[in-house]
Design an enzyme around this catalytic site. Structure first.
Site, mmCIF file in Angstrom:
data_model
loop_
_atom_site.group_PDB
_atom_site.id
_atom_site.type_symbol
_atom_site.label_atom_id
_atom_site.label_comp_id
_atom_site.label_asym_id
_atom_site.label_seq_id
_atom_site.Cartn_x
_atom_site.Cartn_y
_atom_site.Cartn_z
ATOM 1 N N THR A 8 37.900 34.987 46.742
ATOM 2 C CA THR A 8 38.780 33.924 46.381
ATOM 3 C C THR A 8 38.292 33.101 45.311
ATOM 4 O O THR A 8 37.103 33.418 44.829
ATOM 5 C CB THR A 8 38.522 32.956 47.646
ATOM 6 O OG1 THR A 8 39.694 31.993 47.520
ATOM 7 C CG2 THR A 8 37.301 32.346 47.745
ATOM 8 N N LYS A 40 42.624 28.032 51.881
ATOM 9 C CA LYS A 40 41.168 27.729 51.803
ATOM 10 C C LYS A 40 40.759 26.041 51.560
ATOM 11 O O LYS A 40 39.446 26.237 51.347
ATOM 12 C CB LYS A 40 40.866 28.678 50.748
ATOM 13 C CG LYS A 40 41.193 30.187 51.147
ATOM 14 C CD LYS A 40 40.884 30.808 49.973
ATOM 15 C CE LYS A 40 41.502 32.424 49.971
ATOM 16 N NZ LYS A 40 41.537 33.238 48.754
ATOM 17 N N GLY A 52 36.537 23.048 51.036
ATOM 18 C CA GLY A 52 37.265 24.365 50.264
ATOM 19 C C GLY A 52 35.895 25.520 50.600
ATOM 20 O O GLY A 52 34.700 25.097 50.712
ATOM 21 N N THR A 170 42.217 37.003 42.529
ATOM 22 C CA THR A 170 42.538 35.657 42.839
ATOM 23 C C THR A 170 44.275 35.876 42.431
ATOM 24 O O THR A 170 44.553 36.331 41.491
ATOM 25 C CB THR A 170 41.984 34.652 41.437
ATOM 26 O OG1 THR A 170 40.475 34.725 41.821
ATOM 27 C CG2 THR A 170 42.476 33.346 41.481
#
Length: 179
Positions: A8, A40, A52, A170
């Site tokens: 992420t 997230k 986050g 990503t």
């Protein structure tokens, strides 16, 4: 053997009295996209605190729940709650095995919390974690320096889009929260 779900990019920016925290939506299992719209970033304490996470999703949820308990226990004091979570994370046998990192923020403060006991306050008002963090952080620092007319939210969105253009872990499916 099943591979863990991870990967992420999370970035936070404090700018002009606002804090914005955003993340992409991609979760990978090995070299396969497992899900493209994971959320997230969370708001805590009635929308006053942003959190986050990067790392193992189940581990991160456990840590966010513990952090929220600490926040409530310390009257919303972000720094105290973060330090107490980091202490527990490092010393508790169960928590020590959790693999995740957190960025937590209020309008006044932003912190990165890790399982090694670190509670870091970024110097530049920019924090990033996850596989694409260095791309997003570099973009955010450049935007703060060269495009100060943008809002914190605009900077976070653009930083994440730049990271998504570079990092294969990503994507462009963003969640952004601002306080």
């Amino acid at each position: 053997m099943q591979q863990p779900i991870h990967a992420t990019t999370v970035v936070g920016i404090v700018h002009n009295g606002q804090v914005s925290l955003g993340a992409d939506g991609q979760a990978t299992m090995g070299n396969t996209i497992a899900k493209s719209n994971v959320r997230k970033v969370r708001t805590l304490l009635g929308g006053k605190v942003l959190a986050g996470f990067a790392g193992s999703t189940a581990d991160a949820f456990t840590l966010i729940e513990r952090f929220e308990e600490k926040l409530n226990g310390y009257g919303g004091n972000l720094k105290r709650a973060a330090i107490e979570l980091a202490k527990d994370w490092r010393t508790d046998r169960y928590l020590r095995k959790l693999e995740a990192m957190l960025i937590v923020a209020t309008k006044e403060d932003m912190l990165v919390i890790s399982g090694t006991g670190d509670v870091l306050e970024p110097d530049s008002g920019v924090a990033a974690i996850g596989s694409g963090s260095m791309y997003a952080q570099a973009a955010a620092i450049a935007l703060k320096k060269h495009a100060p007319q943008l809002s914190a939210e605009e900077m976070v969105r653009e930083s994440l889009h730049i990271a998504a253009d570079i990092c294969i872990y990503t994507n462009h499916n963003l969640t952004v929260e601002t306080v």
